[in-house]
Design a protein around this motif. Structure first.
Motif, mmCIF file in Angstrom:
data_model
loop_
_atom_site.group_PDB
_atom_site.id
_atom_site.type_symbol
_atom_site.label_atom_id
_atom_site.label_comp_id
_atom_site.label_asym_id
_atom_site.label_seq_id
_atom_site.Cartn_x
_atom_site.Cartn_y
_atom_site.Cartn_z
ATOM 1 N N THR A 113 26.453 190.350 21.903
ATOM 2 C CA THR A 113 27.600 189.451 22.021
ATOM 3 C C THR A 113 27.735 188.964 23.461
ATOM 4 O O THR A 113 28.519 188.097 23.768
ATOM 5 C CB THR A 113 28.914 190.125 21.560
ATOM 6 O OG1 THR A 113 29.158 191.240 22.405
ATOM 7 C CG2 THR A 113 28.813 190.574 20.127
ATOM 8 N N GLY A 136 25.677 187.293 26.804
ATOM 9 C CA GLY A 136 24.591 186.316 26.895
ATOM 10 C C GLY A 136 23.340 186.860 27.545
ATOM 11 O O GLY A 136 22.767 186.251 28.444
ATOM 12 N N ALA A 185 20.119 189.289 23.594
ATOM 13 C CA ALA A 185 20.792 188.360 22.673
ATOM 14 C C ALA A 185 19.895 187.166 22.398
ATOM 15 O O ALA A 185 19.797 186.697 21.263
ATOM 16 C CB ALA A 185 22.120 187.904 23.278
ATOM 17 N N ALA A 186 19.225 186.690 23.442
ATOM 18 C CA ALA A 186 18.315 185.549 23.280
ATOM 19 C C ALA A 186 17.267 185.880 22.227
ATOM 20 O O ALA A 186 16.988 185.078 21.329
ATOM 21 C CB ALA A 186 17.647 185.215 24.610
ATOM 22 N N TYR A 235 18.895 186.037 18.606
ATOM 23 C CA TYR A 235 19.183 184.703 18.054
ATOM 24 C C TYR A 235 17.891 184.002 17.633
ATOM 25 O O TYR A 235 17.817 183.407 16.564
ATOM 26 C CB TYR A 235 19.965 183.846 19.055
ATOM 27 C CG TYR A 235 21.457 184.092 18.982
ATOM 28 C CD1 TYR A 235 22.023 185.202 19.602
ATOM 29 C CD2 TYR A 235 22.292 183.247 18.266
ATOM 30 C CE1 TYR A 235 23.382 185.451 19.521
ATOM 31 C CE2 TYR A 235 23.662 183.497 18.179
ATOM 32 C CZ TYR A 235 24.192 184.593 18.811
ATOM 33 O OH TYR A 235 25.532 184.845 18.708
ATOM 34 N N ASP A 290 22.886 177.197 12.893
ATOM 35 C CA ASP A 290 23.411 176.533 14.083
ATOM 36 C C ASP A 290 24.845 176.031 13.924
ATOM 37 O O ASP A 290 25.511 175.748 14.912
ATOM 38 C CB ASP A 290 22.526 175.335 14.467
ATOM 39 C CG ASP A 290 21.149 175.782 14.966
ATOM 40 O OD1 ASP A 290 20.868 176.991 14.912
ATOM 41 O OD2 ASP A 290 20.369 174.915 15.405
ATOM 42 N N GLU A 306 27.628 177.474 16.122
ATOM 43 C CA GLU A 306 27.725 177.052 17.527
ATOM 44 C C GLU A 306 28.273 175.642 17.603
ATOM 45 O O GLU A 306 29.081 175.313 18.460
ATOM 46 C CB GLU A 306 26.355 177.109 18.206
ATOM 47 C CG GLU A 306 25.553 178.367 17.935
ATOM 48 C CD GLU A 306 26.261 179.636 18.364
ATOM 49 O OE1 GLU A 306 27.027 179.598 19.340
ATOM 50 O OE2 GLU A 306 26.038 180.668 17.698
ATOM 51 N N ARG A 334 27.574 179.439 26.443
ATOM 52 C CA ARG A 334 27.062 180.382 25.448
ATOM 53 C C ARG A 334 26.556 179.655 24.194
ATOM 54 O O ARG A 334 25.521 180.002 23.638
ATOM 55 C CB ARG A 334 28.170 181.382 25.094
ATOM 56 C CG ARG A 334 27.703 182.588 24.335
ATOM 57 C CD ARG A 334 26.501 183.245 25.023
ATOM 58 N NE ARG A 334 25.628 183.870 24.024
ATOM 59 C CZ ARG A 334 25.848 185.025 23.470
ATOM 60 N NH1 ARG A 334 26.875 185.748 23.825
ATOM 61 N NH2 ARG A 334 25.032 185.500 22.556
ATOM 62 N N ASN A 387 22.770 179.792 22.798
ATOM 63 C CA ASN A 387 22.416 180.186 21.428
ATOM 64 C C ASN A 387 21.622 179.099 20.720
ATOM 65 O O ASN A 387 20.620 179.377 20.061
ATOM 66 C CB ASN A 387 23.677 180.505 20.621
ATOM 67 C CG ASN A 387 24.399 181.730 21.157
ATOM 68 O OD1 ASN A 387 23.842 182.483 21.947
ATOM 69 N ND2 ASN A 387 25.625 181.924 20.741
ATOM 70 N N ASN A 395 18.065 178.978 22.005
ATOM 71 C CA ASN A 395 17.236 180.090 21.563
ATOM 72 C C ASN A 395 16.958 180.034 20.059
ATOM 73 O O ASN A 395 15.866 180.404 19.618
ATOM 74 C CB ASN A 395 17.877 181.421 21.965
ATOM 75 C CG ASN A 395 17.866 181.617 23.475
ATOM 76 O OD1 ASN A 395 16.916 181.225 24.151
ATOM 77 N ND2 ASN A 395 18.930 182.187 24.005
ATOM 78 N N ASN A 396 17.939 179.558 19.288
ATOM 79 C CA ASN A 396 17.687 179.355 17.853
ATOM 80 C C ASN A 396 16.495 178.417 17.671
ATOM 81 O O ASN A 396 15.594 178.670 16.875
ATOM 82 C CB ASN A 396 18.903 178.715 17.168
ATOM 83 C CG ASN A 396 20.060 179.690 17.014
ATOM 84 O OD1 ASN A 396 19.916 180.881 17.246
ATOM 85 N ND2 ASN A 396 21.216 179.172 16.622
ATOM 86 N N TYR A 415 18.661 182.968 29.100
ATOM 87 C CA TYR A 415 19.836 183.856 29.030
ATOM 88 C C TYR A 415 20.739 183.592 30.225
ATOM 89 O O TYR A 415 20.322 182.986 31.225
ATOM 90 C CB TYR A 415 19.397 185.317 28.977
ATOM 91 C CG TYR A 415 18.662 185.800 30.209
ATOM 92 C CD1 TYR A 415 17.298 185.561 30.378
ATOM 93 C CD2 TYR A 415 19.333 186.497 31.208
ATOM 94 C CE1 TYR A 415 16.628 186.001 31.507
ATOM 95 C CE2 TYR A 415 18.677 186.942 32.336
ATOM 96 C CZ TYR A 415 17.326 186.690 32.483
ATOM 97 O OH TYR A 415 16.681 187.107 33.610
#
Ligand SMILES: *[C@@H]1O[C@H](CO)[C@@H](O)[C@H](O)[C@H]1NC(C)=O
Ligand SMILES: *[C@@H]1O[C@H](CO)[C@@H](O)[C@H](O)[C@H]1NC(C)=O
Length: 343
Positions: A94, A96, A100-101, A104, A162, A165, A174, A178, A181-182, A263
């Protein structure tokens, strides 16, 4: 248990913060189930209802993502720990961070992958093989068979994963992270599509060759994203004209590409258990490698606390013999090996 895990995983896509309140939901079979998936935002409920049959592939994708994450991180301090009754992957994602990268990216990729796979297997009404791939190739082979419809899988992942976001507005750093990275996760499939072929002719002479486009195995996708994790770029938000973009924090670094992970915050060291931070289990009791200087080595894994050594018995296959024809027979051997665990 499997079902429970699946449900947890779906929740994870919807929001990392939502707890698995849905353990009573076995699978996503009808529109009503979509309503009950509490973590969904309204736009996702609509997608779920429109594509109930695809949602079951999404569930399988979530399982792929978890398995792959745990495989890729098995020798690291944060081992992609998932716990019951908490957001899957914990608070680590949760923030960044680089972790997390990865999560995702692997998640977005896994949804694209599982949906594409479902299209190819013929289980969905909405999609099938990619019929844009046909005719004779410049190399002289015939496109034939079922080419993976990666465009469909990617488009579904883009809309379903997506949308969270996008709904928040794309301007927060953030959300930008996300979304980037998605997309990088999905690129890991797209840029590693392969051509698979089959020969036809007298005793395999390959007079006629038919080929189709296939996704790489998901392990390959995981390897690619893990490499991107290792080389991820720390970024910050900048304003270019009126648009906000992510740019390397260190301006001497070359800008990241669409396929790289980015990130915003450095990771914690993951050394100690923290009851207030889900997923922060610490490394006490973790197995480590006494001779390795890398992160799986006892020095780094145990954060300088030292380690314990135990003799444990392992059972292995040995003295394997090939028998005509055609099987291999092995004996079971027992041997003692040293196992090291962090204090
Ligand atoms: C991750 O590490 C924890 C201890 O820190 C351990 O309990 C757990 O089994 C590990 N998970 C996996 C998937 O290896
Ligand atoms: C431990 O690390 C060494 C050096 O990196 C490596 O050669 C060896 O295979 C590792 N052992 C295990 C059990 O993974």
């Amino acid at each position: 248990r499997m079902i429970r895990v699946c449900v947890l995983l779906v929740v994870f896509f919807l929001s990392f913060r939502y707890l698995a309140k849905l353990s009573s939901v076995g699978s996503i079979r009808d529109e009503e189930t979509c309503e009950r998936l509490r973590g969904l935002i309204q736009r996702q409920v609509q997608i779920c209802k429109r594509s109930v049959e695809v949602m079951d592939a999404v569930r399988r994708g979530a399982q792929l993502a978890i398995d792959e994450c745990q495989f890729q991180f098995r020798n690291r301090r944060w081992n992609c720990s998932t716990l019951e009754n908490m957001p899957v992957f914990g608070k680590v994602v949760t923030q960044g961070t680089r972790e997390a990268a990865f999560v995702y990216a692997i998640s977005a990729a896994s949804v694209a992958f599982a949906v594409t796979r479902a299209c190819s297997s013929g289980e969905l009404e909405k999609c099938g093989c990619d019929h844009n791939v046909h005719g004779v190739s410049p190399e002289g082979f015939q496109w034939s068979g079922c080419s993976d419809n990666i465009a469909y899988g990617v488009a579904f992942s883009q809309s379903f994963v997506d949308v969270r976001e996008r709904s928040k507005g794309q301007s927060s750093s953030r959300a930008l992270m996300n979304l980037h990275n998605n997309e990088a996760g999905r690129k890991a499939i797209l840029s590693h599509m392969r051509v698979e072929c089959k020969c036809h002719g007298v005793s395999g002479s390959c007079e006629v060759k038919t080929c189709w486009k296939a996704m790489p195995p998901f392990r390959k996708v995981g390897n690619v994203i893990k490499e991107k994790f290792d080389g991820a770029t720390e970024v910050e938000q900048r304003k270019v004209g009126t648009t906000k973009v992510l740019a390397p924090r260190n301006s001497q670094f070359k800008p990241h590409t669409d396929e790289d992970l980015v990130y915003l915050e450095p990771s914690p060291d993951f050394c100690d258990y923290d009851p207030r931070t889900p997923g922060m289990l610490g490394t006490v009791g973790r197995q480590c490698n006494r001779t390795s200087k890398a992160i799986d080595g006892c020095e780094l894994m145990c954060c300088g606390r030292g380690f314990q050594t135990q003799e444990v018995e392992v059972v292995d296959r040995c003295s394997c013999k090939f028998h005509w024809c055609c099987y291999v027979k092995c004996k079971q051997c027992r041997k003692m090996v040293e196992m090291h665990t962090c204090r």
